[in-house]
Write an enzyme that holds these catalytic residues in place. Structure first.
Site, short mmCIF file in Angstrom:
data_model
loop_
_atom_site.label_atom_id
_atom_site.label_comp_id
_atom_site.label_asym_id
_atom_site.label_seq_id
_atom_site.Cartn_x
_atom_site.Cartn_y
_atom_site.Cartn_z
N LYS A 139 -0.82 1.00 7.30
CA LYS A 139 -2.02 1.67 7.75
C LYS A 139 -3.23 0.77 7.71
CE LYS A 139 -4.84 3.59 4.53
NZ LYS A 139 -5.36 3.17 3.74
N PRO B 195 1.06 -6.32 2.08
CA PRO B 195 0.48 -7.01 1.05
C PRO B 195 0.39 -5.65 0.06
CG PRO B 195 -0.82 -7.84 2.66
CD PRO B 195 0.19 -6.88 3.24
N GLY C 7 0.92 0.33 1.54
CA GLY C 7 2.19 -0.04 1.66
C GLY C 7 3.17 0.93 1.12
N SER D 88 2.68 4.05 -0.02
CA SER D 88 2.95 5.32 0.40
C SER D 88 3.96 5.27 1.82
CB SER D 88 1.44 6.06 1.16
OG SER D 88 0.66 6.03 -0.04
N SER D 89 3.93 4.37 2.33
CA SER D 89 4.64 4.01 3.75
C SER D 89 5.89 4.01 3.28
CB SER D 89 4.25 2.97 4.58
OG SER D 89 4.84 2.90 5.90
N ASP E 80 -1.49 9.75 1.04
CA ASP E 80 -1.53 8.88 2.16
C ASP E 80 0.03 9.39 2.52
OD1 ASP E 80 -4.06 7.87 2.57
OD2 ASP E 80 -3.25 6.04 1.59
P1 ATP Z 1 -3.74 2.72 -0.57
O1 ATP Z 1 -4.09 2.18 0.80
O2 ATP Z 1 -2.88 3.99 -0.55
O3 ATP Z 1 -4.74 2.98 -1.62
P2 ATP Z 1 -2.97 0.35 -1.31
O4 ATP Z 1 -2.27 -0.33 -0.04
O5 ATP Z 1 -4.13 -0.07 -2.10
O6 ATP Z 1 -2.51 2.02 -1.10
P3 ATP Z 1 -0.27 0.02 -2.41
O7 ATP Z 1 0.09 -1.30 -1.82
O8 ATP Z 1 0.46 1.31 -1.92
O9 ATP Z 1 -1.64 0.05 -2.64
O10 ATP Z 1 0.32 -0.12 -4.16
C1 ATP Z 1 -0.65 0.33 -5.21
C2 ATP Z 1 0.12 0.29 -6.37
O11 ATP Z 1 1.30 0.87 -6.15
C3 ATP Z 1 0.61 -1.31 -7.06
O12 ATP Z 1 -0.09 -1.46 -7.87
C4 ATP Z 1 2.23 -1.14 -7.05
O13 ATP Z 1 2.43 -1.55 -8.28
C5 ATP Z 1 2.43 0.43 -7.05
N1 ATP Z 1 3.49 0.86 -6.29
C6 ATP Z 1 4.40 1.44 -6.75
N2 ATP Z 1 5.29 1.71 -5.58
C7 ATP Z 1 5.33 0.78 -4.53
C8 ATP Z 1 5.85 -0.02 -3.46
N3 ATP Z 1 7.03 0.53 -2.98
N4 ATP Z 1 5.09 -0.77 -2.78
C9 ATP Z 1 3.97 -1.31 -3.06
N5 ATP Z 1 3.33 -0.69 -4.25
C10 ATP Z 1 3.88 0.07 -5.06
#
Ligand code: ATP
Length: 298
Positions: A12, A96, A103, A105-106, A138
């Site tokens: 997203k 990423p 990622g 949450s998706s 999310d």
């Molecule tokens: P948001 O936009 O909701 O803040 P983000 O994109 O910044 O999310 P994510 O990629 O969802 O962040 O990951 C954040 C943290 O969650 C990472 O430090 C990771 O270790 C942990 N995590 C747990 N499960 C997952 C997963 N399936 N994919 C990615 N990260 C994960």
């Protein structure tokens, strides 16, 4: 016969992100315009005779236990339903990590949907959404997908007219940004300018891509941009190559640009790939789920 499901979990972006204030329970009151893009994690769920949940992923640094949101989503539904079999989750990540692209949450949303189907649990979208909100703010949006307004702490969702067809460039700087720290820093700031979320929704209603881009704004950029110079630099590269708008997504540090034509978008990608701080660069497009616009295929 092998019981298996494959699901694509899209990333997203936030076309608009406003923080209205901090509630007494510590949550921030948000107002965000969300969109999904065609960058997908590919998730394969396989039922196993042996009980328990196992995760395999192409990102070695990610947890494969209860700290992984995909694991938590599966455990929540399987425990509640008293499922005796186990689950093998193959998580092929392309989105990423810790990048402002939701990622994790998706992935959780995709696993909720997949487990519901694999074990015939019969939960509707609302029931999945209520459970998803307990995993992350999310997750309800990631179940819904497409262009939407997210309010409250992100769980109050209203579908919006689809983002008009366009090209979207995503560029992830090498920096790692903690969402919690970004919100903490924002709490110490006062008097920021609020993005015009209503103006952006009006532009969406008119199918006016330039208007959508003109009203892009993310208050979290006030915190992240000064500590991550690549954010401003990527934005300038995109705007210099003809982006209608360019901005950070979520708490960052990924920057995205909206382009009306593919040639400019490709030129921006090439320029961004030359930047020493660019870890990953994608040329992508909006993704609207099936049933919302008749699209939804990859
Ligand atoms: P948001 O936009 O909701 O803040 P983000 O994109 O910044 O999310 P994510 O990629 O969802 O962040 O990951 C954040 C943290 O969650 C990472 O430090 C990771 O270790 C942990 N995590 C747990 N499960 C997952 C997963 N399936 N994919 C990615 N990260 C994960």
């Amino acid at each position: 016969m092998k019981r298996q499901i494959r699901i694509n979990a899209p990333a997203k972006i936030n076309l608009g992100l406003d923080v209205l204030g901090r509630r007494d329970d510590g949550y921030h009151e948000l107002r965000m315009v969300m969109a999904t893009v065609r960058v997908f994690d590919r998730i394969t769920l396989t039922v196993t005779a042996a009980p328990g949940i196992r995760i395999q992923t192409n990102r070695g640094f990610l947890p494969t236990d209860s700290h992984n949101l995909a694991w938590r989503a599966a455990a929540m539904l399987m425990e509640e339903a008293g499922v005796e079999e186990g689950l093998f989750i193959d998580l092929e990540k392309k989105i990423p990590v810790a990048a402002g692209l939701a990622g994790g949450s998706s992935d959780a949303a995709a696993v909720l949907e997949g487990v519901n189907r694999l074990f015939d649990l019969g939960l509707d979208r609302e029931a999945l959404s209520a459970r998803g909100a307990r995993i992350g703010a999310d997750v309800p949006y990631c179940l819904m997908k497409g262009t939407a307004l997210a309010e409250g702490f992100g769980e109050i969702l209203t579908p919006l007219p689809a983002l008009p067809p366009c090209f979207i460039v995503l560029a992830k700087p090498r920096a790692h940004i903690s969402t919690a720290q970004v919100f903490d820093s924002l709490d110490r700031m006062t008097g920021w300018e609020h993005p015009d979320i209503d103006g952006q929704m009006a532009a969406l209603a008119e199918g006016d891509l330039e208007g959508v881009a003109r009203h892009m704004g993310n208050v979290l950029e006030l915190v992240t941009a000064p500590i991550c110079p690549a954010v401003g630099e990527f934005r300038e590269i995109m705007l210099g190559r003809g982006a209608l708008g360019a901005m950070m997504s979520g708490s960052g540090p990924t920057v995205f640009g909206i382009f009306a034509d593919e040639e400019s978008a490709r030129a921006a990608c090439n320029a961004l790939r030359e930047h020493p701080q660019a870890a990953e660069v994608f040329l992508t497009a909006p993704y609207e789920p099936a049933g919302r616009t008749g699209e939804g295929k990859e």
